[in-house]
Write a protein that holds these residues in place. Structure first.
Motif, PDB file in Angstrom:
ATOM      1  N   TRP A 281      39.671   9.567  48.766  1.00  0.00           N
ATOM      2  CA  TRP A 281      38.975   7.982  48.055  1.00  0.00           C
ATOM      3  C   TRP A 281      40.185   7.127  49.901  1.00  0.00           C
ATOM      4  N   THR A 282      40.913   7.522  50.054  1.00  0.00           N
ATOM      5  CA  THR A 282      41.114   6.964  50.870  1.00  0.00           C
ATOM      6  C   THR A 282      40.833   6.861  52.308  1.00  0.00           C
ATOM      7  N   ALA A 283      40.537   8.238  52.497  1.00  0.00           N
ATOM      8  CA  ALA A 283      40.406   8.478  53.700  1.00  0.00           C
ATOM      9  C   ALA A 283      37.990   7.030  53.804  1.00  0.00           C
ATOM     10  N   MET A 284      37.938   6.928  52.415  1.00  0.00           N
ATOM     11  CA  MET A 284      36.150   6.996  52.660  1.00  0.00           C
ATOM     12  C   MET A 284      36.958   5.143  53.145  1.00  0.00           C
ATOM     13  N   VAL A 285      38.228   4.195  52.579  1.00  0.00           N
ATOM     14  CA  VAL A 285      38.442   3.339  52.327  1.00  0.00           C
ATOM     15  C   VAL A 285      38.503   3.370  54.335  1.00  0.00           C
ATOM     16  N   PHE A 286      39.867   3.885  54.551  1.00  0.00           N
ATOM     17  CA  PHE A 286      39.913   3.297  55.855  1.00  0.00           C
ATOM     18  C   PHE A 286      38.895   3.770  56.663  1.00  0.00           C
ATOM     19  N   GLY A 287      37.578   4.497  56.268  1.00  0.00           N
ATOM     20  CA  GLY A 287      36.521   3.968  57.545  1.00  0.00           C
ATOM     21  C   GLY A 287      35.441   3.344  57.423  1.00  0.00           C
ATOM     22  N   HIS A 288      36.015   2.283  56.039  1.00  0.00           N
ATOM     23  CA  HIS A 288      35.089   0.845  55.890  1.00  0.00           C
ATOM     24  C   HIS A 288      35.361   0.148  57.194  1.00  0.00           C
ATOM     25  N   VAL A 289      37.470   0.044  56.864  1.00  0.00           N
ATOM     26  CA  VAL A 289      37.776  -0.739  57.685  1.00  0.00           C
ATOM     27  C   VAL A 289      37.707  -0.738  59.272  1.00  0.00           C
ATOM     28  N   GLN A 290      37.686   0.686  59.342  1.00  0.00           N
ATOM     29  CA  GLN A 290      37.988   1.197  61.089  1.00  0.00           C
ATOM     30  C   GLN A 290      36.246   0.274  61.590  1.00  0.00           C
ATOM     31  N   CYS A 291      35.199   0.692  60.239  1.00  0.00           N
ATOM     32  CA  CYS A 291      34.139  -0.034  60.851  1.00  0.00           C
ATOM     33  C   CYS A 291      33.804  -1.156  60.116  1.00  0.00           C
ATOM     34  N   ARG A 292      34.742  -2.090  60.413  1.00  0.00           N
ATOM     35  CA  ARG A 292      34.777  -3.580  60.292  1.00  0.00           C
ATOM     36  C   ARG A 292      33.492  -3.663  58.779  1.00  0.00           C
ATOM     37  N   GLU A 293      33.849  -3.473  57.471  1.00  0.00           N
ATOM     38  CA  GLU A 293      33.178  -3.700  56.547  1.00  0.00           C
ATOM     39  C   GLU A 293      34.112  -2.851  55.578  1.00  0.00           C
TER      40      GLU A 293
END
Length: 631
Positions: free
Chosen positions: A227-239
């Protein structure tokens, strides 16, 4: 009695590790092992002078693990010497411990020396080397090792695959990651929760958020890491909004966030204007029992600073159990974006006075603070000190800061010399900074030269066209402005449309120039017209220098009056309580006219108006902006 002396030195080394771990608030291996058994073992060795036994090997590996966990490289070297004296260096179990210790401590050369001398290597040995190279930022080398171990007939396990996926993520090799994905499926390890989480992390960091979401959805069981990896992924993609929705969804499904998840959520809030929601996450952190460690505390400070509350950032800083270079750099960065340059310099001196060694990021924050406060001499002095006193080699970010600092202060020749004197060919970032300075000071000749360089390096870079076009408009050269616009259109380069966001009653509203779509636009236009009259009565004169439209003065004034930030400000004024502050965010730099008009509005309505643009925060109050025109 040689072995007894060696074991005594080993015990001293272990105690030093123990004290170091205690200073970090971490339980040590000395605490976890049975100390009385260790003492009995020492007495046993003293009596029979026995060279080695299984307990000795376990003790060696335990100490090596302790050294690795606290990155105690010198202590680890001391243990290595004792291992050689005991004659245990040929043992595969101990050899793996040595390779792992050196790799985790960042001494990949020492790890290779041990690795090459080992009489036999198993998957644990190879895993230590793969993960060591990943930790040292050598993802490509880790992938080469992965291929080599398979050529040697060593079958990778789940730990290997996790390391290789991290390597693919770190160097953004998505195709290699897809190949590893297929290999994992063939190995039957795709259902492993750690491997699945690494898939999510790899795809997200490589920018394929859809693949990451698909893996997360198909996982038979999802843990907090995935879950955390997915949260960071969206942050990285500016979402940021999607990241926050995931953060809430994982809690709804009964998954308790860990400290890293909170860091991701706070980063998402920092990308927007959701100060109150960020405060709620702060409360969740406290209620969850997490201490304000370096990462959570720094993320909280960053969130508060970027959401416009530098005072809250300071409160978090002062509550931290200890401050290190990360926390100090974060608070210095907060001072920079809020234009508190002199305060940043004072805190930097305090940081050094407390014995905290600055790093390259610290100096980026410090130089940024000098830029936004117009402190040219101080900035140049810190830049020289960084190299001379702290042996930090300037990176692109440092050079860009100096170009920006000199350019804004109208030292354009010096800024140009800085760009041309860089060891590598000029990079786009410092050139764009210099072009912006040419726009501020109206230097058309230099702007043409710099814009040409930018477009040679990046033909699709919109800044080169837009800023040069604005410079021609300000100079009154309509023909050259039209030529630039024609070139931009012919190459298909689009201007980034200006957008402004404001949050009211937990809902974010978006505005664009001449916006007609908002349901309250009639009320907004009416209030804007009323305010415009009051502003003119108070002495406001529209700044039309950079208005691109070839139209009459009245129409130019109308166009300026309907810039997106003005619409957002008026919307906030008619939908929030009188006297309450407004916080808005803009995706471009605030224009000169909006900056001037917001000062008038803040005085007329008696409100504080905080505007965060791409450069810094503008805090308008009683007719003054605290940026002091350094923007």
């Amino acid at each position: 009695m040689q072995n007894v002396g060696a074991l005594r030195r080993l015990g001293q080394c272990l105690r030093r590790c123990h004290l170091e771990m205690l200073s970090l608030g971490t339980p040590s291996y000395w605490d976890m092992c049975n100390v009385s058994n260790g003492r009995r073992h020492w007495n046993y060795l003293k009596k029979c002078n026995k060279k080695v036994c299984s307990q000795t090997l376990l003790l060696f590996v335990g100490v090596l693990n302790a050294c690795a966990s606290i990155l105690a490289l010198e202590e680890g070297r001391c243990v290595h010497q004792q291992i050689v004296e005991f004659g245990c260096n040929s043992d595969a179990f101990v050899g793996n411990g040595l390779v792992d210790m050196y790799a985790k401590c960042g001494s990949i050369e020492d790890a290779w020396r041990v690795f090459n001398k080992m009489p036999s290597r198993n998957v644990v040995t190879w895993n230590a080397m793969v993960l060591g190279h990943v930790k040292c930022g050598q993802g490509q080398k880790a992938l080469e090792l992965f291929q080599h171990m398979q050529q040697q007939g060593v079958q990778p396990n789940s730990v290997t695959f996790v390391g290789v996926l991290k390597a693919c993520a770190n160097v953004a090799l998505i195709e290699e990651g897809r190949c590893v994905h297929q290999q994992i499926i063939q190995s039957g390890l795709e259902s492993d929760v750690f491997v699945g989480s690494s898939f999510v992390d790899m795809y997200a960091k490589c920018g394929s958020i859809e693949d990451a979401g698909k893996v997360l959805k198909e996982m038979p069981s999802r843990d907090v890491v995935s879950w955390t990896a997915m949260v960071f992924g969206h942050v990285q993609c500016r979402e940021g909004q999607k990241a926050l929705e995931l953060f809430q969804q994982m809690q709804q499904e009964g998954m308790r966030p860990n400290s890293v998840t909170f860091v991701g959520a706070l980063n998402a809030y920092a990308s927007g204007l959701a100060l109150e929601e960020g405060r709620c996450v702060h409360q969740e952190v406290i209620q969850s029992g997490f201490k304000l460690d370096v990462f959570v505390g720094s993320s909280l400070m960053d969130m508060y600073a970027k959401c416009g509350s530098i005072d809250d950032a300071w409160r978090v800083f002062n509550k931290m159990p200890f401050q290190n270079v990360v926390t100090w750099s974060t608070i210095l960065g907060g001072c920079a974006i809020h234009g508190h340059g002199k305060e940043a310099l004072k805190y930097f001196e305090q940081m050094c006075g407390e014995g905290v060694q600055p790093n390259d990021i610290t100096f980026i924050c410090l130089l940024s603070a000098c830029i936004h406060a117009g402190l040219v001499d101080e900035g140049m002095r810190f830049y020289a000190s960084m190299v001379r006193d702290y042996m930090i080699s300037p990176k692109l970010e440092h050079s860009t800061c100096i170009v920006d600092l000199l350019g804004r202060a109208d030292h354009l020749p010096e800024a140009e010399n800085m760009v041309m004197g860089m060891p590598l060919k000029p990079h786009v970032a410092p050139c764009v900074a210099l072009l912006g300075a040419c726009r501020i000071h109206g230097n058309v000749e230099m702007a043409e030269c710099i814009a040409k360089q930018i477009l040679e390096m990046e033909p699709d870079n919109a800044a080169g066209y837009v800023v040069l076009s604005n410079i021609y408009v300000a100079a009154g050269n309509r023909h050259l402005h039209e030529n630039v616009e024609q070139q931009r259109t012919a190459r298909g380069v689009k201007r980034q449309p200006g957008r402004t966001w404001i949050e009211v009653n937990n809902e974010v509203h978006t505005f664009v120039v001449d916006d007609q779509d908002h349901p309250l636009m009639i009320e907004i236009h009416a209030e804007l017209q009323r305010l415009s009259g009051l502003m003119h009565d108070a002495g406001y004169v529209p700044s039309m220098k950079f208005v691109l439209h070839d139209v009459e003065v009245e129409e130019k004034a109308f166009h300026l009056c309907h810039h997106s930030e003005k619409l957002a400000i008026v919307f906030g004024l008619i939908n929030t309580a009188p006297g309450s502050p407004l916080r808005i965010r803009k995706n471009l730099q605030v224009c000169e006219d909006c900056h001037t008009s917001t000062k008038f509005i803040s005085k007329i309505v008696g409100r504080a108006i905080n505007v965060r643009d791409t450069n810094c925060f503008h805090c308008f109050e009683n007719g003054v902006c605290f940026c002091m025109e350094h923007w």
